[in-house]
Motif scaffolding. Sequence first.
Motif, PDB file in Angstrom:
ATOM      1  N   MET A  37       0.841  -1.178   0.000  1.00 12.03           N
ATOM      2  CA  MET A  37       0.000   0.000   0.000  1.00 12.03           C
ATOM      3  C   MET A  37       0.885   1.240   0.000  1.00 12.03           C
ATOM      4  O   MET A  37       1.845   1.314   0.747  1.00 12.03           O
ATOM      5  N   ILE A  38       0.550   2.186  -0.829  1.00 14.46           N
ATOM      6  CA  ILE A  38       1.329   3.406  -0.958  1.00 14.46           C
ATOM      7  C   ILE A  38       0.859   4.436   0.076  1.00 14.46           C
ATOM      8  O   ILE A  38      -0.329   4.517   0.395  1.00 14.46           O
ATOM      9  N   ASP A  39       1.809   5.182   0.600  1.00  6.40           N
ATOM     10  CA  ASP A  39       1.503   6.247   1.551  1.00  6.40           C
ATOM     11  C   ASP A  39       1.135   7.497   0.748  1.00  6.40           C
ATOM     12  O   ASP A  39       1.960   8.023   0.000  1.00  6.40           O
ATOM     13  N   LEU A  40      -0.099   7.969   0.899  1.00  7.33           N
ATOM     14  CA  LEU A  40      -0.588   9.120   0.136  1.00  7.33           C
ATOM     15  C   LEU A  40      -0.720  10.340   1.033  1.00  7.33           C
ATOM     16  O   LEU A  40      -1.266  10.245   2.133  1.00  7.33           O
ATOM     17  N   ASP A  41      -0.249  11.481   0.545  1.00 10.64           N
ATOM     18  CA  ASP A  41      -0.518  12.723   1.256  1.00 10.64           C
ATOM     19  C   ASP A  41      -1.716  13.410   0.585  1.00 10.64           C
ATOM     20  O   ASP A  41      -2.288  12.902  -0.383  1.00 10.64           O
ATOM     21  N   GLU A  42      -2.108  14.564   1.097  1.00  8.99           N
ATOM     22  CA  GLU A  42      -3.300  15.239   0.576  1.00  8.99           C
ATOM     23  C   GLU A  42      -3.119  15.673  -0.875  1.00  8.99           C
ATOM     24  O   GLU A  42      -4.069  15.650  -1.660  1.00  8.99           O
ATOM     25  N   THR A  43      -1.900  16.026  -1.277  1.00  9.44           N
ATOM     26  CA  THR A  43      -1.649  16.404  -2.675  1.00  9.44           C
ATOM     27  C   THR A  43      -1.825  15.198  -3.596  1.00  9.44           C
ATOM     28  O   THR A  43      -2.419  15.309  -4.673  1.00  9.44           O
ATOM     29  N   ASP A  44      -1.318  14.042  -3.162  1.00  8.32           N
ATOM     30  CA  ASP A  44      -1.513  12.821  -3.954  1.00  8.32           C
ATOM     31  C   ASP A  44      -3.008  12.527  -4.114  1.00  8.32           C
ATOM     32  O   ASP A  44      -3.468  12.191  -5.211  1.00  8.32           O
ATOM     33  N   ARG A  45      -3.749  12.654  -3.036  1.00 10.74           N
ATOM     34  CA  ARG A  45      -5.193  12.403  -3.097  1.00 10.74           C
ATOM     35  C   ARG A  45      -5.877  13.396  -4.040  1.00 10.74           C
ATOM     36  O   ARG A  45      -6.780  13.024  -4.799  1.00 10.74           O
ATOM     37  N   ALA A  46      -5.451  14.650  -3.997  1.00 10.19           N
ATOM     38  CA  ALA A  46      -6.027  15.665  -4.882  1.00 10.19           C
ATOM     39  C   ALA A  46      -5.722  15.338  -6.347  1.00 10.19           C
ATOM     40  O   ALA A  46      -6.581  15.503  -7.223  1.00 10.19           O
ATOM     41  N   ILE A  47      -4.525  14.857  -6.619  1.00 12.02           N
ATOM     42  CA  ILE A  47      -4.160  14.450  -7.985  1.00 12.02           C
ATOM     43  C   ILE A  47      -5.037  13.289  -8.438  1.00 12.02           C
ATOM     44  O   ILE A  47      -5.577  13.294  -9.545  1.00 12.02           O
ATOM     45  N   LEU A  48      -5.200  12.293  -7.591  1.00 16.14           N
ATOM     46  CA  LEU A  48      -6.020  11.129  -7.942  1.00 16.14           C
ATOM     47  C   LEU A  48      -7.480  11.519  -8.162  1.00 16.14           C
ATOM     48  O   LEU A  48      -8.122  11.045  -9.105  1.00 16.14           O
ATOM     49  N   ARG A  49      -8.007  12.408  -7.302  1.00 14.66           N
ATOM     50  CA  ARG A  49      -9.392  12.866  -7.479  1.00 14.66           C
ATOM     51  C   ARG A  49      -9.553  13.610  -8.801  1.00 14.66           C
ATOM     52  O   ARG A  49     -10.515  13.399  -9.534  1.00 14.66           O
ATOM     53  N   ALA A  50      -8.595  14.491  -9.109  1.00 17.36           N
ATOM     54  CA  ALA A  50      -8.675  15.262 -10.351  1.00 17.36           C
ATOM     55  C   ALA A  50      -8.581  14.352 -11.569  1.00 17.36           C
ATOM     56  O   ALA A  50      -9.342  14.507 -12.528  1.00 17.36           O
ATOM     57  N   LEU A  51      -7.677  13.382 -11.549  1.00 12.75           N
ATOM     58  CA  LEU A  51      -7.536  12.470 -12.684  1.00 12.75           C
ATOM     59  C   LEU A  51      -8.720  11.523 -12.805  1.00 12.75           C
ATOM     60  O   LEU A  51      -9.086  11.122 -13.912  1.00 12.75           O
ATOM     61  N   ALA A  52      -9.332  11.172 -11.685  1.00 15.10           N
ATOM     62  CA  ALA A  52     -10.533  10.337 -11.741  1.00 15.10           C
ATOM     63  C   ALA A  52     -11.667  11.099 -12.418  1.00 15.10           C
ATOM     64  O   ALA A  52     -12.500  10.516 -13.105  1.00 15.10           O
TER      65      ALA A  52
END
Length: 151
Positions: free
Chosen positions: A1-16
Motif C-alpha cells: 500500500m502506498i503512503d498518500l498525502d493530501e496532494t496525492d489524493r487531490a491528484i487522484l481525485r482530479a484524474l478520476a
Amino acid sequence: MIDLDETDRAILRALAGDATLSAGALGRQLGLSQPATWRRIRRLTEAGALAGRRLVLDRSALGFGVTVFLGVTLAAKGRVSLEDFERAVSAIPEVQTVQHVLGLYDYRLRVVARDIADFERVLRRRIMTLPGVGAVDANVLLSEERRPGPL
C-alpha cells in the motif's frame, strides 16, 4: 500500500474526474509546478495507484440504449471449467464486464444492447448457449450516477 498525502489524493481525485488532464494543467489547478506534478503522477503510476486511464464512451449516443445486469448460475460446476465459461462469455461484444462473484450467482455480467429486442437476441442466441449456463436473472438499468471514489 502506498503512503498518500493530501496532494496525492487531490491528484487522484482530479484524474478520476478527467484523465486527460496534462501535468501542466493539473499542476495549475493544484498550485504545483508541471515537473513536480509529473513526478508525483509517475510515482503514483509506478506504485500501482494509477493503473491506467480509460476512455468513457457514451453508450446511448452510440446506439446502445439498454444496459442489463445478469446474474448467472452455472448448471454443472465441475463439468465445465470456469475458464471455459469466462473465455466464451468474454468473446461476446455486448458483454462489457464479467465478474466472478460469491453469493447467489456464480457470475455477474454487464450487457449492453440497442434495445430490449436486441438484448433478447443476445440473451437467447449468445448467453444462454454458453457452456455450463444454468439459471440467469436479469436487472435492467434505469439510471446510473457516477460516485467519486474513496479519496
